[in-house]
Design a protein around this motif. Sequence first.
Motif, PDB file in Angstrom:
ATOM      1  N   LYS A 128      51.093  44.247  -6.099  1.00 46.90           N
ATOM      2  CA  LYS A 128      49.875  44.307  -6.914  1.00 46.90           C
ATOM      3  C   LYS A 128      49.324  42.915  -7.167  1.00 46.90           C
ATOM      4  N   GLU A 168      45.230  46.100  -6.727  1.00 44.91           N
ATOM      5  CA  GLU A 168      45.651  47.443  -7.117  1.00 44.91           C
ATOM      6  C   GLU A 168      45.663  48.423  -5.945  1.00 44.91           C
ATOM      7  N   ASN A 169      44.641  48.382  -5.116  1.00 45.03           N
ATOM      8  CA  ASN A 169      44.517  49.337  -4.008  1.00 45.03           C
ATOM      9  C   ASN A 169      44.179  48.602  -2.714  1.00 45.03           C
ATOM     10  N   ASP A 185      47.646  35.726  -9.161  1.00 45.04           N
ATOM     11  CA  ASP A 185      47.166  36.344 -10.403  1.00 45.04           C
ATOM     12  C   ASP A 185      46.564  35.273 -11.312  1.00 45.04           C
TER      13      ASP A 185
END
Length: 306
Positions: free
Chosen positions: A213, A218-219, A117
């Motif tokens: 995540k 996210e996906n 991140d």
Amino acid sequence: MLRYLLPSLLFTFSCVASIPNDPNVLRLWDGPAPNHQESEQEEVITDRPSSFAISQVQIPTIEVRLPARRSATGHAVVICPGGGYARLSYNWEGVDIASALNAKGIAAIILKSRLPDDDSNIEPRLSPLLDAKRAMRLVRQNAEDWSIDPAKIGVMGFSAGGHLASTLGTQFDMGDPQAEDMTDRISSRPDFMILMYPVISMREGITHAGSRKNLLGENPSEELVEQYSNELQITENTPPTFLVHSSDDGAVPVANSILFYQSLLDHSVEAEMHLYPYGGHGFGLALGRGRLEEWSDLCIQWIKAH
């Protein structure tokens, strides 16, 4: 190599890290790390009474903590602190664990890996494993100087650090014999794994949502979910594994450890698992918490048997 040391001053707010030289802290890479790109982000240390955490790691390092030579067993453990792939719980699941291992003659190497991140990554999911592999290679390369047996180097991970450790243990490589960097010619396979309340799977209903995540986005595609669900990546070459989890873990379901343990057995890999009825998540050494505190003694006995 440049060396780094965490500051000893206590703060109750986030601050940008300022790190002087220390001979015990080594940069993983002499130059820019692979998969790194320039950004405006800077490493942050958050020091509060209940936690000491590092985020936005820009320069990955290992902190080498060695026992006295006369008590060294030859074993070494690369420690991967947890933090949901958003931060590193550096003291609670790093420094404290290293001290406990050193007291029993075991070398401890705390990994300060990059986190996904972070805008400084080109492909966010790749950086943690690149750093873990490099740490394993560096310890093996320096084994003689550090009184370590190069065939007795394991990895230990807590929570999301357990996911990183289990990814290393299932997706290692034996080194590139043609690499210009001599370190990259060395195997990154750990000789054993210790997984503490680990995130193992990326599958919905089993995983820790925050870790998934932060690592995969996210996906994520089904292919990525499967690739990073480490219970699906075990082979007969996966190293022996020691697992600890509490049944009442409300953050990372105990099913993560159970699925990994069963898959190890299915592939005839030696495994030992200790499940406790209490403890919740993130208990660290669990000092003063009854039988749960015994996990570290059981773990050290297991390490010495390998």
